[in-house]
Design an enzyme around this catalytic site. Structure first.
Site, mmCIF file in Angstrom:
data_model
loop_
_atom_site.group_PDB
_atom_site.id
_atom_site.type_symbol
_atom_site.label_atom_id
_atom_site.label_comp_id
_atom_site.label_asym_id
_atom_site.label_seq_id
_atom_site.Cartn_x
_atom_site.Cartn_y
_atom_site.Cartn_z
ATOM 1 N N ASP A 18 0.793 -1.246 0.000
ATOM 2 C CA ASP A 18 0.000 0.000 0.000
ATOM 3 C C ASP A 18 0.823 1.292 0.000
ATOM 4 O O ASP A 18 0.532 2.221 0.775
ATOM 5 C CB ASP A 18 -0.956 0.002 1.205
ATOM 6 N N ASP A 60 -4.653 -0.673 -1.557
ATOM 7 C CA ASP A 60 -5.986 -0.507 -1.034
ATOM 8 C C ASP A 60 -6.813 0.050 -2.195
ATOM 9 O O ASP A 60 -6.388 1.003 -2.860
ATOM 10 C CB ASP A 60 -5.901 0.537 0.105
ATOM 11 N N HIS A 62 -10.630 0.779 -2.685
ATOM 12 C CA HIS A 62 -11.976 0.756 -2.114
ATOM 13 C C HIS A 62 -13.028 1.358 -3.041
ATOM 14 O O HIS A 62 -12.759 2.338 -3.738
ATOM 15 C CB HIS A 62 -12.007 1.562 -0.815
ATOM 16 N N SER A 68 -15.334 0.887 5.603
ATOM 17 C CA SER A 68 -14.325 1.398 6.544
ATOM 18 C C SER A 68 -14.340 2.918 6.624
ATOM 19 O O SER A 68 -13.623 3.495 7.445
ATOM 20 C CB SER A 68 -12.922 0.923 6.144
ATOM 21 N N HIS A 79 -10.430 7.047 1.611
ATOM 22 C CA HIS A 79 -9.052 6.931 1.130
ATOM 23 C C HIS A 79 -8.984 5.846 0.073
ATOM 24 O O HIS A 79 -9.791 4.915 0.068
ATOM 25 C CB HIS A 79 -8.103 6.601 2.289
ATOM 26 N N LYS A 104 -6.993 -4.877 -3.016
ATOM 27 C CA LYS A 104 -7.728 -5.462 -1.880
ATOM 28 C C LYS A 104 -8.674 -4.434 -1.292
ATOM 29 O O LYS A 104 -8.555 -3.238 -1.573
ATOM 30 C CB LYS A 104 -6.744 -5.933 -0.813
ATOM 31 N N GLU A 111 -13.930 -5.149 5.077
ATOM 32 C CA GLU A 111 -12.596 -4.570 5.226
ATOM 33 C C GLU A 111 -11.577 -5.659 4.934
ATOM 34 O O GLU A 111 -11.830 -6.844 5.182
ATOM 35 C CB GLU A 111 -12.404 -4.039 6.659
ATOM 36 N N ALA A 139 0.438 0.401 6.231
ATOM 37 C CA ALA A 139 1.043 0.953 7.436
ATOM 38 C C ALA A 139 1.425 -0.212 8.359
ATOM 39 O O ALA A 139 0.737 -1.219 8.407
ATOM 40 C CB ALA A 139 0.033 1.862 8.147
ATOM 41 N N CYS A 143 -2.046 -2.700 7.543
ATOM 42 C CA CYS A 143 -1.949 -3.624 6.416
ATOM 43 C C CYS A 143 -0.649 -4.419 6.395
ATOM 44 O O CYS A 143 -0.633 -5.563 5.955
ATOM 45 C CB CYS A 143 -2.181 -2.873 5.109
#
Ligand code: VGL
Ligand code: ZN
Length: 197
Positions: A18, A60, A62, A68, A79, A104, A111, A139, A143
């Site tokens: 990420d 990530d 989304h 989330s 985000h 993902k 989530e 982070a 993740c």
């Protein structure tokens, strides 16, 4: 290169977790000093590329109404919305064209902190003959932690790239606690200078 003792070779892969604009300073879910991982990851990337070893970048990814996000009762500001500028990889990250990208957190109501969750990452790595993964990125306390935990559970040897990971630190100490947890679970922690060549 390094005078270290850990030599990447056949069966090893590099996983970048990420490293996306929204997680860098100025992004919508900025990880403190998240930008510092980029030049360090570029050094690891150069080693893995020179040895023709597999590189995977998770992201990530989304939907705009992901569960989330705060609007849906989740903990985070919006985000890494799929296709948005903030979801792009850090501009200065030297991603190889042939690397695998794993998206993902793509389902609206689920989530997924781990790059293995709901993806074909495990199958891809196994097909590539990977037994050990070197994991860094963002982070540390979300993740990276969850990806490392799953990798260990799936039987991979794991090296956490301590100098190429940064934490959200929603609570002070979260990053260090995550590192300790990964160690307890069986991950080794390394930094670039320990890499042999
Ligand atoms: C992450 C919070 C929310 C991460 C992703 O990549 O660590 N953290 N979504
Ligand atoms: Zn997310």
């Amino acid at each position: 290169m390094g005078g270290g003792t850990i030599r990447p070779g056949a069966g090893d892969a590099l996983i970048l977790v990420d490293v996306q604009k929204d997680f860098l300073p100025g992004g919508s879910l900025a990880v403190p000093r998240g930008d510092e991982v980029v030049p360090v990851l570029n050094r690891y990337l150069a080693v893995f590329r020179s040895l023709a070893l597999p590189v995977v970048a998770t992201r990530d990814w989304h939907p705009p109404d992901h569960c989330s996000f705060k609007a849906r009762g989740g903990p985070w500001p919006p985000h890494c919305v799929a296709g948005s500028e903030g979801a792009r990889f850090a501009a200065l990250l030297d991603l190889p064209a042939e690397g695998l990208i794993v998206s993902k957190g793509t389902a609206r109501d689920k989530e997924a902190y781990s790059g293995f969750e709901g993806t074909d990452l495990d199958a891809w790595l196994k097909r590539a003959g990977v037994a050990r993964v070197f994991v860094g990125g963002l982070a540390t306390d979300y993740c990276v932690l969850n990806s490392v935990r799953d990798a260990l559970g799936l039987g991979y040897g794991v090296f956490l790239l301590r100098d190429a990971a940064r934490a959200v630190e929603a609570a002070p100490g979260d990053g260090e606690h995550a590192v300790q947890r990964m160690r307890r679970l069986g991950a080794a922690t390394i930094e670039f200078s320990e890499l042999g060549s």
